[in-house]
Design an enzyme around this catalytic site. Sequence first.
Site, PDB file in Angstrom:
ATOM      1  N   HIS A  86       5.720   5.964  -1.036  1.00 13.16           N
ATOM      2  CA  HIS A  86       6.484   4.725  -1.196  1.00 13.16           C
ATOM      3  C   HIS A  86       5.650   3.514  -0.833  1.00 13.16           C
ATOM      4  O   HIS A  86       4.675   3.625  -0.081  1.00 13.16           O
ATOM      5  CB  HIS A  86       7.748   4.757  -0.325  1.00 13.16           C
ATOM      6  CG  HIS A  86       7.455   4.679   1.140  1.00 13.16           C
ATOM      7  ND1 HIS A  86       7.049   5.770   1.884  1.00 13.16           N
ATOM      8  CD2 HIS A  86       7.465   3.625   2.012  1.00 13.16           C
ATOM      9  CE1 HIS A  86       6.835   5.396   3.135  1.00 13.16           C
ATOM     10  NE2 HIS A  86       7.080   4.089   3.243  1.00 13.16           N
TER      11      HIS A  86
ATOM     12  N   HIS B  94       0.867  -1.176   0.000  1.00 11.78           N
ATOM     13  CA  HIS B  94       0.000   0.000   0.000  1.00 11.78           C
ATOM     14  C   HIS B  94       0.899   1.220   0.000  1.00 11.78           C
ATOM     15  O   HIS B  94       2.102   1.106   0.271  1.00 11.78           O
ATOM     16  CB  HIS B  94      -0.865   0.016   1.275  1.00 11.78           C
ATOM     17  CG  HIS B  94      -0.023   0.171   2.505  1.00 11.78           C
ATOM     18  ND1 HIS B  94       0.560  -0.899   3.155  1.00 11.78           N
ATOM     19  CD2 HIS B  94       0.396   1.279   3.168  1.00 11.78           C
ATOM     20  CE1 HIS B  94       1.289  -0.459   4.167  1.00 11.78           C
ATOM     21  NE2 HIS B  94       1.203   0.862   4.196  1.00 11.78           N
TER      22      HIS B  94
HETATM   23  P1  2AM Z   1       6.172   2.150   6.131  1.00 13.61           P
HETATM   24  O1  2AM Z   1       5.520   1.530   4.939  1.00 13.61           O
HETATM   25  O2  2AM Z   1       7.240   3.107   5.765  1.00 13.61           O
HETATM   26  O3  2AM Z   1       6.579   1.157   7.151  1.00 13.61           O
HETATM   27  C1  2AM Z   1       1.168   1.174   8.685  1.00 13.61           C
HETATM   28  O4  2AM Z   1       2.001   0.950   9.744  1.00 13.61           O
HETATM   29  C2  2AM Z   1       1.749   2.171   7.708  1.00 13.61           C
HETATM   30  O5  2AM Z   1       2.012   3.405   8.345  1.00 13.61           O
HETATM   31  C3  2AM Z   1       3.033   1.713   7.071  1.00 13.61           C
HETATM   32  O6  2AM Z   1       2.956   1.988   5.694  1.00 13.61           O
HETATM   33  C4  2AM Z   1       4.113   2.549   7.703  1.00 13.61           C
HETATM   34  O7  2AM Z   1       5.035   3.042   6.813  1.00 13.61           O
HETATM   35  C5  2AM Z   1       3.378   3.718   8.240  1.00 13.61           C
HETATM   36  N1  2AM Z   1       3.872   4.035   9.578  1.00 13.61           N
HETATM   37  C6  2AM Z   1       4.001   3.190  10.611  1.00 13.61           C
HETATM   38  N2  2AM Z   1       4.446   3.820  11.695  1.00 13.61           N
HETATM   39  C7  2AM Z   1       4.599   5.112  11.349  1.00 13.61           C
HETATM   40  C8  2AM Z   1       5.019   6.264  12.032  1.00 13.61           C
HETATM   41  N3  2AM Z   1       5.368   6.239  13.325  1.00 13.61           N
HETATM   42  N4  2AM Z   1       5.087   7.413  11.335  1.00 13.61           N
HETATM   43  C9  2AM Z   1       4.747   7.472  10.042  1.00 13.61           C
HETATM   44  N5  2AM Z   1       4.321   6.412   9.340  1.00 13.61           N
HETATM   45  C10 2AM Z   1       4.251   5.250   9.985  1.00 13.61           C
END
Ligand code: 2AM
Length: 179
Positions: A129, A43
């Site tokens: 991304h 996603h």
């Molecule tokens: P990532 O793909 O870079 O891991 C669900 O956890 C989504 O939210 C994931 O796509 C993750 O990004 C993002 N995510 C998780 N923790 C986060 C945080 N503390 N700050 C910003 N994005 C976050």
Amino acid sequence: MRTFFALDLPAQSKLAIARWRESAFRSLEAGGLARPVPAANFHMTLAFIGELPQRKLEQLCDRVDALLGSKPCAAGIVELNEVGYWPRNGILWLGPAQCPGELQQLATRLRTLAGQAGGKRESKAFQPHISLFRRCTIAPPASLSAPEFAVGYAEITLFESHRGDQGASYQPIHRWALG
Ligand code: 2AM
């Protein structure tokens, strides 16, 4: 409840990206040097919200309704043609070299609403991304073939994130059609 706004990907795009990943980063997968994200979890996060009580989440959803009513965002296509690596959190990702302006604007607005509702206030610039690998602790090799995926998007999805023994899983809890 831990939630985030994202673009979900059509099933055929998830499969195509997973197939390309397997051939482009064969050594990473085979060597167990990083943990591949399950294709079902692909996603593109637009705005991370984090933990919010149900009532606040409902208010936030109302504000998204109002936002899309007053500032509609068109459906579109995003070209996924760039690979990136963040050594700090070990994420190897696929994204667009050029983010459509409307998507950038939508992410900015959703991030603002999420922050105002009591969710995470994001200070880092939005970097669209799709995480391909986590826990990648070595600088990854260049991909063996260049990615070139044109992915259509026509809705925003609010996902609930669950962490279990098998890793994270994401449950769609609300969707908004884009105009
Ligand atoms: P990532 O793909 O870079 O891991 C669900 O956890 C989504 O939210 C994931 O796509 C993750 O990004 C993002 N995510 C998780 N923790 C986060 C945080 N503390 N700050 C910003 N994005 C976050």
